[in-house]
Design a protein around this motif. Structure first.
Motif, short mmCIF file in Angstrom:
data_model
loop_
_atom_site.label_atom_id
_atom_site.label_comp_id
_atom_site.label_asym_id
_atom_site.label_seq_id
_atom_site.Cartn_x
_atom_site.Cartn_y
_atom_site.Cartn_z
N ASP A 21 -1.45 17.38 -29.59
CA ASP A 21 -1.51 16.19 -28.75
C ASP A 21 -2.95 15.90 -28.35
OD1 ASP A 21 -0.81 14.01 -27.21
OD2 ASP A 21 0.09 15.19 -25.60
N TYR A 22 -3.68 16.93 -27.92
CA TYR A 22 -5.08 16.76 -27.52
C TYR A 22 -5.90 16.17 -28.67
CZ TYR A 22 -9.81 17.78 -25.95
OH TYR A 22 -11.13 17.66 -25.59
N PHE A 23 -5.80 16.76 -29.85
CA PHE A 23 -6.61 16.30 -30.98
C PHE A 23 -6.13 14.95 -31.52
CE2 PHE A 23 -7.58 20.94 -31.25
CZ PHE A 23 -8.93 20.82 -30.96
N LYS A 24 -4.84 14.68 -31.43
CA LYS A 24 -4.33 13.38 -31.88
C LYS A 24 -4.91 12.26 -31.03
CE LYS A 24 -0.09 10.82 -32.66
NZ LYS A 24 1.37 10.79 -32.52
N ARG A 25 -5.02 12.50 -29.73
CA ARG A 25 -5.57 11.48 -28.83
C ARG A 25 -7.05 11.21 -29.12
NH1 ARG A 25 -2.78 12.18 -22.93
NH2 ARG A 25 -0.69 12.67 -23.68
N ARG A 26 -7.69 12.11 -29.79
CA ARG A 26 -9.10 11.94 -30.17
C ARG A 26 -9.26 11.62 -31.65
NH1 ARG A 26 -8.24 14.20 -25.92
NH2 ARG A 26 -9.65 14.38 -24.18
N SER A 27 -8.14 11.36 -32.30
CA SER A 27 -8.11 11.02 -33.75
C SER A 27 -8.82 12.08 -34.58
CB SER A 27 -8.73 9.64 -33.98
OG SER A 27 -8.04 8.66 -33.24
N LEU A 28 -8.54 13.33 -34.29
CA LEU A 28 -9.15 14.44 -35.03
C LEU A 28 -8.08 15.26 -35.74
CD1 LEU A 28 -11.74 15.72 -32.41
CD2 LEU A 28 -12.24 14.59 -34.58
N PHE A 29 -8.45 15.80 -36.85
CA PHE A 29 -7.64 16.73 -37.64
C PHE A 29 -6.27 16.18 -38.04
CE2 PHE A 29 -9.96 19.76 -34.60
CZ PHE A 29 -11.10 19.76 -35.39
N PRO A 30 -6.20 14.95 -38.56
CA PRO A 30 -4.89 14.42 -38.97
C PRO A 30 -4.30 15.20 -40.15
CG PRO A 30 -6.66 12.97 -39.70
CD PRO A 30 -7.29 14.01 -38.84
N HIS A 31 -5.15 15.90 -40.89
CA HIS A 31 -4.68 16.66 -42.05
C HIS A 31 -4.05 17.99 -41.68
CE1 HIS A 31 -8.69 18.14 -41.12
NE2 HIS A 31 -8.36 19.26 -41.75
N LEU A 32 -4.23 18.44 -40.44
CA LEU A 32 -3.66 19.72 -40.02
C LEU A 32 -2.21 19.54 -39.57
CD1 LEU A 32 -6.54 21.37 -37.96
CD2 LEU A 32 -5.81 21.93 -40.28
N ASP A 33 -1.35 20.42 -40.05
CA ASP A 33 0.05 20.40 -39.65
C ASP A 33 0.25 21.46 -38.57
OD1 ASP A 33 2.76 20.23 -39.37
OD2 ASP A 33 3.25 20.82 -41.43
N PHE A 34 0.13 21.04 -37.32
CA PHE A 34 0.22 21.98 -36.20
C PHE A 34 1.61 22.60 -36.10
CE2 PHE A 34 -3.56 19.68 -35.04
CZ PHE A 34 -4.34 20.61 -34.40
N ALA A 35 2.64 21.84 -36.49
CA ALA A 35 4.01 22.35 -36.42
C ALA A 35 4.23 23.50 -37.41
CB ALA A 35 5.01 21.23 -36.67
N ALA A 36 3.54 23.45 -38.55
CA ALA A 36 3.71 24.50 -39.56
C ALA A 36 2.87 25.74 -39.26
CB ALA A 36 3.34 23.95 -40.94
#
Length: 174
Positions: A21-36
């Motif tokens: 959530d923190y990185f999404k709000r800053r439009s960072l690391f869209p390629h990382l799958d945090f859930a996995a």
């Protein structure tokens, strides 16, 4: 027991969904799958973190350091104190806030959720509360003129007026 802040340790202690959530709000690391990613096994995130420009990392590291600071019992007390002040007109909202935060797994989650979901002034005030609660001593100011305390009504009223004026000018209240 207090822990020293490091970015890697912060990533390990913070739930992946909140980091996402923190990185999404800053439009960072869209390629990382945090859930996995396995909790506490964030090598891919740390590698991506190291690839960021120094200035960008420093700015976020300041956020993480503050969140880490409030990720303890005293930090939770500071957050509650600020919530009690913010919701003083609506006690039901305060009760709901405390219930919501109490249902979270720990102080790291409480601090991150507060950081992400509260207005910036709320967070700032909670940091002030925490700082004040952790001062090791009050500093004495030497060299001030010796004057007897003014205990008559005019002196107390003048002091009250000056304090009110100060808070009115600096914080919009008083």
């Amino acid at each position: 027991m207090a822990h020293n802040y490091t970015t890697r340790d912060f990533f390990r202690r913070m739930p992946n969904r909140l980091l996402a959530d923190y990185f999404k709000r800053r439009s960072l690391f869209p390629h990382l799958d945090f859930a996995a990613m396995k909790e506490t096994k964030l090598d891919a995130l740390f590698a991506a973190w190291l690839d960021l420009p120094e200035g960008q990392r420093s700015e976020m590291d300041a956020d993480f350091s503050e969140i880490h600071t409030l990720s303890c019992e005293k930090g939770w007390c500071a957050i509650r104190d600020e919530a009690k002040f913010q919701f003083r007109q609506e006690p039901d909202l305060f009760t709901a806030f405390v219930k919501k935060m109490g249902d979270l797994d720990g102080h790291f989650e409480r601090a991150m959720v507060t950081f992400l979901d509260s207005p910036p002034q709320f967070w700032k005030n909670a940091m002030y509360f925490h700082h004040a609660d952790n001062l090791p001593w009050w500093r004495k100011r030497k060299g001030l003129p010796h004057q007897p305390a003014s205990v008559h009504e005019d002196g107390r009223r003048a002091l009250a007026d000056r304090i009110s004026d100060y808070f009115h000018r600096t914080e919009g209240r008083g």
